[in-house]
Design a protein around this motif. Structure first.
Motif, PDB file in Angstrom:
ATOM      1  N   LEU A  63      50.699  36.858  29.540  1.00 26.17           N
ATOM      2  CA  LEU A  63      50.127  37.855  30.423  1.00 26.17           C
ATOM      3  C   LEU A  63      48.672  37.463  30.667  1.00 26.17           C
ATOM      4  O   LEU A  63      47.945  37.145  29.715  1.00 26.17           O
ATOM      5  CB  LEU A  63      50.194  39.238  29.770  1.00 26.17           C
ATOM      6  N   ILE A  64      48.277  37.470  31.937  1.00 30.00           N
ATOM      7  CA  ILE A  64      46.876  37.205  32.270  1.00 30.00           C
ATOM      8  C   ILE A  64      46.300  38.498  32.835  1.00 30.00           C
ATOM      9  O   ILE A  64      46.810  39.046  33.801  1.00 30.00           O
ATOM     10  CB  ILE A  64      46.726  36.068  33.306  1.00 30.00           C
ATOM     11  N   LYS A  65      45.245  38.982  32.196  1.00 29.80           N
ATOM     12  CA  LYS A  65      44.568  40.197  32.645  1.00 29.80           C
ATOM     13  C   LYS A  65      43.232  39.794  33.243  1.00 29.80           C
ATOM     14  O   LYS A  65      42.497  39.000  32.651  1.00 29.80           O
ATOM     15  CB  LYS A  65      44.318  41.151  31.480  1.00 29.80           C
ATOM     16  N   GLY A  66      42.934  40.350  34.415  1.00 34.63           N
ATOM     17  CA  GLY A  66      41.665  40.006  35.018  1.00 34.63           C
ATOM     18  C   GLY A  66      41.397  40.764  36.291  1.00 34.63           C
ATOM     19  O   GLY A  66      42.048  41.770  36.595  1.00 34.63           O
ATOM     20  N   LYS A  67      40.449  40.236  37.056  1.00 35.03           N
ATOM     21  CA  LYS A  67      40.018  40.873  38.293  1.00 35.03           C
ATOM     22  C   LYS A  67      40.296  39.927  39.453  1.00 35.03           C
ATOM     23  O   LYS A  67      39.901  38.767  39.432  1.00 35.03           O
ATOM     24  CB  LYS A  67      38.530  41.193  38.214  1.00 35.03           C
ATOM     25  N   LEU A  68      40.984  40.460  40.457  1.00 32.85           N
ATOM     26  CA  LEU A  68      41.295  39.719  41.674  1.00 32.85           C
ATOM     27  C   LEU A  68      40.383  40.227  42.778  1.00 32.85           C
ATOM     28  O   LEU A  68      40.333  41.430  43.036  1.00 32.85           O
ATOM     29  CB  LEU A  68      42.764  39.911  42.060  1.00 32.85           C
ATOM     30  N   ALA A  69      39.655  39.286  43.408  1.00 30.30           N
ATOM     31  CA  ALA A  69      38.748  39.642  44.502  1.00 30.30           C
ATOM     32  C   ALA A  69      39.231  38.987  45.787  1.00 30.30           C
ATOM     33  O   ALA A  69      39.350  37.763  45.862  1.00 30.30           O
ATOM     34  CB  ALA A  69      37.327  39.196  44.183  1.00 30.30           C
TER      35      ALA A  69
END
Length: 189
Positions: free
Chosen positions: A114-120
């Motif tokens: 699982l990759i957790k992050g912020k998509l811009a």
């Protein structure tokens, strides 16, 4: 003598630092926002940058919007000028961390992470979680992921008369083989 020692020291430091990153600038993202009975809305971008820092599990994916190529030139023009406004927002960036990632666990058997992050995208950011399948391959480490992107999450305006011909959630998939920077340097010497 001092110059030789300095060069050896700099090369050693650079080699140690280079081991901390895996990267590629030739990953591929396929994009599809087709709906049944209308023109296929598909594009591919073969110039995607991926960087992975194994020690910190940091994962970065950068996409130049204008590098998406559609079958129809007019569709590509509308995508860049009207919807994603690539002149104002030239790239999309995902920055995150791979949950429970350990480089020692990577082998030829594909594992789900699982990759957790912020998509811009389009000047808007959103916290996201995406599944990724990672395994060791001949040329490095392969990362495969697919995830939906909702146009409403990123304030992408689709005209009402075209809205029924384009999916409001685009399916995207990413595939890339990343290599240790040191291995890349040795390959080109």
């Amino acid at each position: 003598m001092k110059t030789t020692t300095l060069l050896i020291l700099l090369f050693t430091v650079f080699s140690v630092l280079a081991q901390d990153k895996f990267k590629t600038n030739s990953a591929v993202i396929n994009f599809e926002a087709s709906v049944p009975f209308f023109e296929e809305v598909k594009a591919v971008n073969r110039s995607v940058l991926i960087v992975l820092e194994p020690k910190t599990s940091k994962f970065i994916c950068t996409v130049i919007i204008k590098d998406f190529h559609f079958k129809l030139d007019l569709m590509q023009e509308h995508f860049n000028e009207n919807y994603l406004e690539s002149h104002r927002y030239p790239k999309a960036v995902f920055k995150g961390k791979i949950v429970k990632f350990d480089m020692e666990d990577i082998n030829e058997i594909e594992k789900e992470y699982l990759i957790k992050g912020k998509l811009a995208i389009h000047g808007k950011s959103k916290e996201v979680e995406v599944k990724a399948f990672i395994k060791k391959v001949k040329d490095g480490i392969q990362i495969v992921s697919d995830f939906p992107i909702s146009v409403s999450d990123f304030n992408i305006q689709i005209p009402q008369k075209i809205g029924s011909k384009i999916a409001m959630t685009a399916n995207t998939d990413l595939i890339g083989v990343i290599r240790n920077e040191e291995e890349i340097l040795l390959t080109y010497k």
